[in-house]
Structures are given as C-alpha cells and as structure tokens.
Design an enzyme around this catalytic site. Structure first.
Site: not given
Lengths: 172, 172
Positions: A10, A70, A142
């Site tokens: 992420d 992502e 996160d």
C-alpha cells in the site's frame, strides 16, 4: 503443501504498508506485515531511499515472487497524486529490481475481494483481513491495506474466494 | 581548474532527459546529454527499472556529486501527475542510491536562469542551452530541459549568471 509468498504493498511516501501472505492454492495464511515510515526530517529523495531499502530488504528476506500494488485513481488533486506517484514508483521499482511480477488492483477490486463489497469502509477491510488471516488483532491500517491487496491477488489468480474461516473446501 | 559534474534530470516515464555539465566555478561546459526511452511494450514497473538502470549507469560513469531535478507543479490532472510522479520518484531514488545531493528547481526558476525570463518558451530554452554550452546544434527537447536544470543549479549555487559567450569574468 507448497506455500507461495505474495507481497502486498500500500504505497505512500509517509507510510508504506507492506504485507506478505502465503498462498497454498487451497488457502492463505499470514506471514508478516508492517509499515515503513521514513524519518520526517529527511528530504524527499532520502525518504524514497529509506522506503526502497526497506522494501528490498523485505523482498530479499521473504522471497516473494509476485507483488500486488494498489492502483490509485482517486487522488484528491494533482499535487497529492504527484507525491503519491513518487512512493508508488519506488514500490514498483523495488519489485522489478528483484524480478518480481507486479500486479495492480484498484481499491474497488481489493474491497470486493476482501469484504465482498467494492465500496467498503477502511475499517471493514481491516476487520476482514484480521478474520481471513486468523490474526489476534487487526493490523495497522496501512499494513491491513497491504495485506488486503495481497489477498485480492491470491483470489484473482486462482479465481476463487479466500479460505474464509468456517468455509470448507467443498463449500466453494 | 577542477570541474565539478552536475547531473540535470527532466523526468518522464516515456522520455527521461538527462544532461551533465561541468562546472569550474568560473564557467560551465557540456559533458553529455540524452534521453532514456523505455520500450513501449514494457509494463510500468519494467519501464521504471529501465529508467533507473539507465540513470544509475550514467551516474556511475560520469560521477556527478549533485543532481538537479525539475520540480513539477503544473501537471494537467491527477492522473498525469501520478504517472509523472512514478518517473520522478525513480529519478530522485537513482540520485539518492548513489549518495548524490538532490536539488529541485521549478520550471520558472530554470527558465529564469537560462533565458532570463520565467515564462520563456520551450524552444527558447533549447536555443539558450545550445548557446550557453557552445553546442553545434540544439539538443533534443528533453535533453535540453535536463541541461537547463543543471545550468540553473550551477548558477544558483554560486549566485552568479552562467558564463555566457562574450561575457568576460569582469563583466559580472
């Protein structure tokens, strides 16, 4: 049973979430997760180096062969997209320098895979990651997001749903 | 006279301009310049690796101790800013992995330094780079932009104007 490590990332310049799950093809389990946070007094180039070094050390240690990152489409504005792009470039580069195959998933794909609903809340993702990986407590946000994108990859690769607790092989 | 190599970078994911000038403190001269263009059939992570490898090879060969990178504020939209951020992150990282000091200059600062006018046209920058570095012909645009940011750094470091042809030391 052979477990294949999948690295989920992420990306962010202030906080880079990472998570590794092991995928046996029949189920997944938790390996490690955390958040890289460069010291705030560093310049941007040094922050990126801190993140790059951290990610490559994780890759060298856990030896994943794929990474799932992502994809970002909903940056608030051009300025924040630019900064996020720096961190994301470093995440992709850390993967490609180690010859990992890189896969990208949109936030909606990740939420769909983990929660079953593309517009789920962050906290729902966190709770489902905890549940799917049999963790004692929910990982930091996160780290949970990084694990979620790794789970999304495991699911999409084999076109199956994750091995949810209580769901037997025959139920799928 | 000792010449200090300065690396200028004009970041982009499709075309990464680079240029090295030698700065003696009393004047500058051209060393090398070019444009790195990753094959278009590569995925983004592999394109970034191509650019990173290219930049680090240039750094290892010419051994600059500083890099000057164009700061970007005028991205058209969040999507293009994000992609540009990836390339820019790689440019900063290539510099920091080689322990270069990284400096950033806005397009207006670069134009001011090279053309004397912060809103100069791209073609004016190209022509002034040719003139300031005594080149036979103007470099390709991305290479010229990279040389321009290196020139900007040379100027701003010593708080002096570039050694323009016909301008003697005493004229400053």
């Amino acid at each position: 049973m052979a477990f294949r490590p999948i690295l989920g990332i992420d990306p962010g310049s202030r906080a880079m979430g990472y998570g590794i799950i092991l995928d046996s093809g029949a189920g997944i389990k938790f390996e490690t997760a955390g958040v890289l946070r460069p010291p705030q007094d560093l310049g941007l180039a040094e922050k990126l180096l801190f993140l790059f070094d951290g990610l490559t050390k994780i890759i060298d240690h856990f030896k994943p062969t794929v990474s799932a990152v992502e994809a970002v489409f909903n940056a608030r504005n051009a300025r924040s997209a630019l900064i996020l792009g720096h961190a994301r470039g470093v995440a992709l580069l850390a993967s490609s320098t180690r010859a990992l195959q890189v896969f990208e998933y949109t936030p909606a794909q990740v939420k769909q895979a983990v929660v079953g609903y593309g517009r789920a809340e962050k906290s729902q993702v966190q709770q489902m990651v905890k549940l799917l990986l049999n963790l004692q407590k929910a990982p930091a946000q996160d780290a949970a997001d990084a694990l979620a994108v790794a789970i999304c990859h495991a699911n999409s690769t084999l076109n199956r749903i994750a091995a949810r607790p209580g769901l037997r092989q025959g139920d799928r």
